[in-house]
Design a protein around this motif. Structure first.
Motif, mmCIF file in Angstrom:
data_model
loop_
_atom_site.group_PDB
_atom_site.id
_atom_site.type_symbol
_atom_site.label_atom_id
_atom_site.label_comp_id
_atom_site.label_asym_id
_atom_site.label_seq_id
_atom_site.Cartn_x
_atom_site.Cartn_y
_atom_site.Cartn_z
ATOM 1 N N GLY A 235 -60.709 8.023 -35.903
ATOM 2 C CA GLY A 235 -58.885 9.058 -35.228
ATOM 3 C C GLY A 235 -58.737 7.317 -34.253
ATOM 4 N N ILE A 236 -59.301 6.541 -34.838
ATOM 5 C CA ILE A 236 -59.267 4.958 -33.615
ATOM 6 C C ILE A 236 -58.578 4.693 -34.348
ATOM 7 C CG2 ILE A 236 -60.273 2.703 -32.571
ATOM 8 C CD1 ILE A 236 -62.963 4.307 -33.762
ATOM 9 N N THR A 237 -56.997 5.250 -33.784
ATOM 10 C CA THR A 237 -55.634 5.324 -34.769
ATOM 11 C C THR A 237 -54.836 3.450 -34.118
ATOM 12 O OG1 THR A 237 -54.185 5.947 -32.721
ATOM 13 C CG2 THR A 237 -54.670 7.363 -34.898
ATOM 14 N N ALA A 238 -55.538 3.575 -32.688
ATOM 15 C CA ALA A 238 -54.558 2.062 -32.995
ATOM 16 C C ALA A 238 -55.204 0.323 -33.096
ATOM 17 C CB ALA A 238 -54.717 1.506 -30.771
ATOM 18 N N GLU A 239 -56.489 0.690 -33.806
ATOM 19 C CA GLU A 239 -57.218 -0.497 -34.355
ATOM 20 C C GLU A 239 -56.240 -0.127 -36.103
ATOM 21 O OE1 GLU A 239 -58.971 -2.875 -33.882
ATOM 22 O OE2 GLU A 239 -60.152 -2.529 -32.001
ATOM 23 N N ALA A 240 -56.479 1.070 -36.363
ATOM 24 C CA ALA A 240 -55.850 1.117 -38.305
ATOM 25 C C ALA A 240 -54.942 0.762 -38.082
ATOM 26 C CB ALA A 240 -56.074 2.910 -38.151
ATOM 27 N N GLN A 241 -53.562 0.911 -36.846
ATOM 28 C CA GLN A 241 -52.372 0.263 -36.938
ATOM 29 C C GLN A 241 -52.710 -1.444 -36.998
ATOM 30 O OE1 GLN A 241 -51.351 3.513 -33.865
ATOM 31 N NE2 GLN A 241 -49.115 3.021 -34.757
ATOM 32 N N THR A 242 -53.613 -1.655 -36.488
ATOM 33 C CA THR A 242 -54.041 -3.050 -36.585
ATOM 34 C C THR A 242 -54.094 -4.019 -37.398
ATOM 35 O OG1 THR A 242 -54.110 -3.702 -33.529
ATOM 36 C CG2 THR A 242 -54.275 -5.341 -35.131
ATOM 37 N N LYS A 258 -49.718 -1.398 -48.932
ATOM 38 C CA LYS A 258 -49.000 -0.371 -49.534
ATOM 39 C C LYS A 258 -49.571 1.233 -49.285
ATOM 40 C CE LYS A 258 -45.823 -2.197 -52.932
ATOM 41 N NZ LYS A 258 -46.087 -3.193 -52.629
ATOM 42 N N ASP A 259 -51.380 1.212 -49.943
ATOM 43 C CA ASP A 259 -52.422 2.291 -49.062
ATOM 44 C C ASP A 259 -52.693 2.202 -47.696
ATOM 45 O OD1 ASP A 259 -52.321 2.153 -52.251
ATOM 46 O OD2 ASP A 259 -54.762 1.228 -52.698
ATOM 47 N N ALA A 260 -52.189 1.568 -46.948
ATOM 48 C CA ALA A 260 -52.776 1.031 -45.898
ATOM 49 C C ALA A 260 -51.283 1.575 -45.222
ATOM 50 C CB ALA A 260 -53.077 -0.143 -44.957
ATOM 51 N N PHE A 261 -50.018 1.427 -45.556
ATOM 52 C CA PHE A 261 -49.334 2.006 -44.931
ATOM 53 C C PHE A 261 -49.082 3.573 -45.303
ATOM 54 C CE2 PHE A 261 -44.672 3.403 -44.752
ATOM 55 C CZ PHE A 261 -43.805 1.788 -43.509
ATOM 56 N N GLY A 267 -50.316 10.701 -41.258
ATOM 57 C CA GLY A 267 -50.976 10.659 -39.469
ATOM 58 C C GLY A 267 -50.120 10.176 -38.680
ATOM 59 N N GLY A 268 -48.648 10.280 -39.840
ATOM 60 C CA GLY A 268 -46.878 9.863 -38.533
ATOM 61 C C GLY A 268 -47.418 8.910 -37.988
ATOM 62 N N LEU A 269 -47.403 7.261 -38.184
ATOM 63 C CA LEU A 269 -48.496 6.431 -38.138
ATOM 64 C C LEU A 269 -47.507 5.050 -38.402
ATOM 65 C CD1 LEU A 269 -51.747 6.310 -36.836
ATOM 66 C CD2 LEU A 269 -49.528 6.736 -35.595
ATOM 67 N N GLU A 270 -46.872 4.161 -38.015
ATOM 68 C CA GLU A 270 -46.781 2.831 -39.024
ATOM 69 C C GLU A 270 -47.594 1.461 -38.914
ATOM 70 O OE1 GLU A 270 -42.636 1.457 -36.082
ATOM 71 O OE2 GLU A 270 -42.425 2.916 -38.172
ATOM 72 N N PRO A 271 -47.834 0.520 -39.254
ATOM 73 C CA PRO A 271 -48.869 -0.245 -38.720
ATOM 74 C C PRO A 271 -47.804 -1.530 -37.117
ATOM 75 C CG PRO A 271 -48.043 -0.429 -41.283
ATOM 76 C CD PRO A 271 -47.241 0.951 -40.253
ATOM 77 N N ARG A 272 -49.303 -0.861 -36.416
ATOM 78 C CA ARG A 272 -48.683 -1.938 -35.440
ATOM 79 C C ARG A 272 -49.533 -2.756 -34.602
ATOM 80 N NH1 ARG A 272 -48.641 -0.294 -29.861
ATOM 81 N NH2 ARG A 272 -49.784 1.849 -30.417
ATOM 82 N N GLU A 273 -49.216 -4.754 -33.993
ATOM 83 C CA GLU A 273 -50.221 -4.735 -33.560
ATOM 84 C C GLU A 273 -50.514 -4.519 -32.036
ATOM 85 O OE1 GLU A 273 -51.517 -8.804 -32.173
ATOM 86 O OE2 GLU A 273 -49.719 -8.673 -33.775
ATOM 87 N N GLU A 274 -52.304 -3.940 -32.082
ATOM 88 C CA GLU A 274 -52.708 -3.910 -30.675
ATOM 89 C C GLU A 274 -52.829 -5.246 -29.860
ATOM 90 O OE1 GLU A 274 -53.769 -2.252 -27.630
ATOM 91 O OE2 GLU A 274 -52.431 -0.919 -29.025
ATOM 92 N N LYS A 275 -52.525 -6.054 -29.212
ATOM 93 C CA LYS A 275 -52.706 -7.576 -28.325
ATOM 94 C C LYS A 275 -54.734 -7.528 -28.590
ATOM 95 C CE LYS A 275 -48.745 -8.768 -28.785
ATOM 96 N NZ LYS A 275 -48.328 -9.542 -29.674
#
Length: 294
Positions: A235-242, A258-261, A267-275
């Motif tokens: 459930g640590i979505t920010a790290e998963a997105q990063t 492609k698998d990660a995306f 989960g309704g998310l997309e790749p996004r860098e957490e600074k």
């Protein structure tokens, strides 16, 4: 306690009886110290063999692929003509003979002795190369302990650092990459095991080692995708997105991306860098350059 007359008489009777036994006298005589050294010690005198002859014999056996005998010849030369130039040559050839004969631990020992005695000679780089290759040749498959891989990496790295212009540096660099890939592969194997057992923190630690220490190996793509999996499971979505963002920036055409995306989309998310992510700190330069190019 002092012997009584009865006891001393009994002992005397036993001695008399034994003295009549066949073989007793011979046994008793052997207790005579004067008989112990009847055969004088005769030191073996080694014949004085010329150094060049021993060296030539060693080379001849090398040519005939009699590596063990060659090693013995060179080792004998080293001992007979210690601290001479012949000794230096012989020690290096001892290492080489053992290496060719696949006696890698003996080759390592001889190479180390050479480097300790002759660290500044022109052949020191070759001695380092023999030591590194003897470790490298013993790297096991990825399912086993990787102590040899670690030692090979250290020896190869030392070769490149100490002798960067030597003729062995290029080969050492190539083998460093192979060895790092091997070590990353071991981390991946253990990480997958923990992931399968749903021990997500332990799995993350292994995959983190791969992207931190071995990010230039072929395992980096999978490690980033596995981090996406593990962080999503916790459930640590920010790290998963990063993790997915880093994967996409560096390996946009990778099937692992492609698998990660797809996993994030569930989960309704997309790749996004957490600074503030540790992953962002490792790959920030790469992400920045890629984003600027886009």
């Amino acid at each position: 306690m002092p012997l009584t007359f009865a006891k001393s008489s009994a002992i005397a009777a036993v001695i008399v009886t034994l003295s009549a036994t066949p073989g007793f006298c011979a046994w008793y005589d052997s207790l005579d110290p004067s008989q112990w050294f009847s055969e004088k010690y005769k030191p073996e005198v080694q014949p004085d063999i010329p150094a060049d002859k021993l060296y030539s014999e060693g080379l001849a056996n090398l040519e005939d692929r009699n590596f063990e005998i060659a090693s013995q010849k060179f080792d004998d030369l080293d001992k007979r003509y210690a601290y001479s130039d012949w000794s230096r040559k012989a020690l290096l050839m001892t290492a080489y003979s053992n290496y060719e004969g696949q006696k890698y631990d003996d080759a390592i020992s001889a190479s180390k002795r050479y480097l300790q005695r002759h660290p500044a000679t022109k052949d020191a780089a070759y001695a380092q190369y023999l030591m590194a290759m003897s470790q490298y040749k013993q790297i096991p498959d990825v399912t086993r302990d990787q102590d040899r891989s670690e030692k090979a990496l250290v020896a190869l790295t030392e070769l490149v650092q100490k002798y960067p212009t030597s003729e062995y540096a290029a080969d050492a660099k190539a083998k460093i990459q192979i060895t790092r890939d091997q070590l990353a592969g071991k981390e991946m194997e253990v990480g997958r095991y923990y992931l399968e057992k749903r021990n997500f923190p332990a799995a993350i630690n292994r995959f983190r080692d791969v992207v931190s220490k071995y990010q230039t190996t072929r395992h980096a793509e999978e490690a980033l995708e596995r981090l996406t999996e593990a962080y999503m499971a916790l459930g640590i979505t920010a790290e998963a997105q990063t993790a997915a963002a880093v994967l996409g920036h560096n390996f946009p055409d990778s099937p692992w991306y492609k698998d990660a995306f797809a996993l994030l989309q569930t989960g309704g998310l997309e790749p996004r860098e957490e600074k503030g992510s540790w992953l962002s700190k490792i790959y920030r330069g790469v992400i920045g350059r890629t984003a600027a190019a886009e």
